[in-house]
Design an enzyme around this catalytic site. Sequence first.
Site, PDB file in Angstrom:
ATOM      1  N   GLU A   1       0.831  -1.206   0.000  1.00 13.51           N
ATOM      2  CA  GLU A   1       0.000   0.000   0.000  1.00 13.51           C
ATOM      3  C   GLU A   1       0.867   1.258   0.000  1.00 13.51           C
ATOM      4  O   GLU A   1       1.815   1.341   0.773  1.00 13.51           O
ATOM      5  CB  GLU A   1      -0.921   0.026   1.226  1.00 13.51           C
ATOM      6  CG  GLU A   1      -1.965   1.122   1.132  1.00 13.51           C
ATOM      7  CD  GLU A   1      -2.904   1.157   2.336  1.00 13.51           C
ATOM      8  OE1 GLU A   1      -4.067   1.520   2.163  1.00 13.51           O
ATOM      9  OE2 GLU A   1      -2.466   0.826   3.450  1.00 13.51           O
TER      10      GLU A   1
ATOM     11  N   GLU B   1      -5.920  -2.109  12.693  1.00 13.01           N
ATOM     12  CA  GLU B   1      -5.702  -3.003  11.555  1.00 13.01           C
ATOM     13  C   GLU B   1      -6.826  -4.027  11.416  1.00 13.01           C
ATOM     14  O   GLU B   1      -7.199  -4.387  10.295  1.00 13.01           O
ATOM     15  CB  GLU B   1      -4.350  -3.710  11.690  1.00 13.01           C
ATOM     16  CG  GLU B   1      -3.159  -2.764  11.791  1.00 13.01           C
ATOM     17  CD  GLU B   1      -3.127  -1.705  10.691  1.00 13.01           C
ATOM     18  OE1 GLU B   1      -3.477  -2.036   9.536  1.00 13.01           O
ATOM     19  OE2 GLU B   1      -2.756  -0.555  10.993  1.00 13.01           O
TER      20      GLU B   1
END
EC number: 3.4.11.-
Length: 924
Positions: A183, A352
């Site tokens: 990412e 997360e």
Amino acid sequence: MFWVRFLVLALLSQAGVTQTSSSPTHASAPPNPTEEQPPLNTGSLSFPWSHLRLPENIVPLHYHLLLHPNLTILSYIGTVRLELQVQNNTNWVVLHSKGLRITTATVLDQNLAHLSDQVLPVLHNPTHEQVAIFSPRVLTGGQKYFLLLEFGAELGEGFYGFYRSTYRTSTGETRTLASTHFEPTSARMAFPCFDEPSFKANYSISIRRSPAHTALSNMPVTVVLDDGLMEDRFAVSVRMSSYLVAFIVCDFRSVSATTASGVKVSVYAAPEKWEQTHYALKAAVKLLEFYEKYFNINYPLPKQDLVAIPGFQSGAMENWGLITFRETSLLYDPTTSSASDRLWVTKVIAHELAHQWFGNLVTMKWWNDIWLNEGFATYMEYISVDTTYPKLRVEDYLLDTCFVAIGRDSLNSSRPISSVAESPTQIKEMFDTVSYNKGACVLHMLRHYLTDQVFQIGIMRYLRRYSYSNARNQDLWDSLANYITLQDQQSDHYKQHLDLTTMMNTWTLQTGVPLVTVARQGSRLVLKQERFLRTTHPSDPAWPSLYLWHIPLTYRTDTSTSIHRHLMTTLTDSVEVGEEVGWVKVNVDMAGYYLVHYDGPGWDDLIQLLKDNHTALSFMDRTHLIHNAFQLTTAGRLSLDKALDLIGYLRSESHTVPLLQGLAYLEAFYRMVERMDIPDVTQNLSTYILWYFRGVIDRQTWSDKGSVSERRLRSELLSLACHLGDLPCLEQAQRSFTHWLDSNSTLSLPADVTETVYSVGAQEDSGWASLLHIYTLSLSETHKHKILSALASSRDTNKLHRLLELGLEGEVIRTQDLDSLIVMVARNPRGHHLAWSYVQKYWSTLVDKFQLGSFSIRNIIIGTTGQFFSTEELTEVRVFFESIHEQASQLRVTQVAMDNIQKNILWLQRNLGTLRSWLDQQID
């Protein structure tokens, strides 16, 4: 080429079950198709696509990816067979690739028959990180094809793509692992792919490795083959974006447990750090179970791994089923980790795991709306941890999250939550305070506005509606608004507020944070809104009317315990409060993302209230008042002595949050005048702080006893007292440090005061040298961070210079910690110019290590330039940015840095004289 051919044969022999996917939409048209081609004249071909974003004429359905990393020669080879759905006739397949050696390209029909006997050319456009493969036969719209690519690359040296990392055992052995971080735009560095979030596909991943290692990926292993080398074949993934793919080859150990719904959760770490994984496992199981209940959607994968990576740039990465973490964000050692460390680990895990729904299950359509991932995950930290670990008092930190957002949003250089981002550098910069902090605070405001139940059910509908797909801002508002319309629309709460899109667009598509000015006129409260800026206002006379928010106002008065609500949708407004009202507090508990200024006697009324009966307001309201008052002094809207009078009640304050908020401003002023070498103000401010807070300082014990809030107060208060030269504090810290050294570091110091003890001990040559030696041996990254902070507090510039050199070398001090080290040195009054000089000298090296636009580069720029308070320093920074214009012009953070310095200069001009006079009066 032997291994490449072997991999191709192995890949083609694997049966792949195809799952179709819906087509992403893009703004641009695909390349024009051509007719059947004669024998290829590759010199006549030119790259067929000129846009940063990929064409929409081909959609990936399924990747069959086979990789063989070699951890000895630090490279890997691989093949990928992409199943493609062709939307329109074309001869070209355009996809992403960066730094890969593509050796062979083959196009097959859906029966795996070759479309051409010719070697297919692969054209490269490095600027756009794209490759194009030409097929002499037209690929027909509506048909499926396979693209087979053979490729290889070095395992990266940085922190993106498929990169190598090392760790050292207690015996001094260096071991290597390979891990991924994709990412936002780095999957293309590991394998050729359609590296945009809307191109969701299934993945069948296989990894070849030595028997000494373990391979991990998003899904569980289904088949393991052994012919000297091991080959792990992982189950077919759910449909997901390329940036969520992950794989690791390592020799880690794990600890596992199973959730109530049957999900296997495992935490992995280097073998000698295995004992530090147990808290994370317990937290992950508890939080995963919470999210399944809260969202009413089961976690869709059979397993969830959490892995502590020794070399990791960010805090963590939410790869679906294989979350990767920096070691300090996952590992918890009760002997060296403080209460704040435990809270940090819990919050990062919560963040997360929230992404497994917000971001993974439902992904933003494009990076302009990354806040839909990061803002939600940040806010869900607070909702989830407050429920699962109430003793951690996570709600105490929500205000800080919003204060940080306001700090950025009150500069001219801020941006809307949803902003244009096209290039990889622009996309990286979207991972900032606005997306994370402001996004979370706007959601907090929305939740309070809609009520908890409406908010929760609305986001459940959103997640179900867009599962395994992509969404935009508007889709979230529609999901929430559609649920509201199902409720009793005759309700007063909803009758006025159904146009949720219009309201929320003022918060997500508009830059800045509003300031609401409140004035009493008889029985009415007169309101005015404007954009709040701490820097100079634009010269355009029409500027104040350019900004308008729909603000869900809340307020309390002394005549009622009720919270009153009003939606302010115009620049000016008023509400009836009654003649008998004495004081009014607007923005109750700071549920709204806006500041408040009380005109006329409003501030005096609140100052008197805090002195007489501060508990009439909640601790959040008291903290909010302190924050707003000092922000207004920076903007020149309130005199500094008024803000200082406001915190004059703090001797009576028993709650940690407002106490530390007021103390934080005094500490910030002290560090500023200390850095600028203004001796009279420095001395008087130190004397005042130690005198005024003497009682609470003396009540602190050098232990780890008490609640999380009490331990936080102890840690921060004793650190400041020692920094200010408080003799009892320094003596106790030095005694503790000496005992610890004499025990050969076997004595366990209280974790909450360890950093303070080390910082005092590091001021002596022998203490500094001992700490550096222990730093090299420690197996706890949390402990090492405390040591590094202490080493960087030295008043010896030679030692600071040595630290920076060690950081650049990347051996003793890991490269992942270099940006933090530079900022630590910059915050040292003896080190701020040294750190800035270092950044200028090694700028190119830093960009090579961290990538332009990354958090690390932004942290370095803001952390060093934020220490400057003079026009000469502003000029120096501007000249440097001009010298790197090609890079600086791509970065928004350079303007943020200049705005910060201008803000600092203005603060001095507006407030230094007032601070000096106020301190003189207090000392007298």
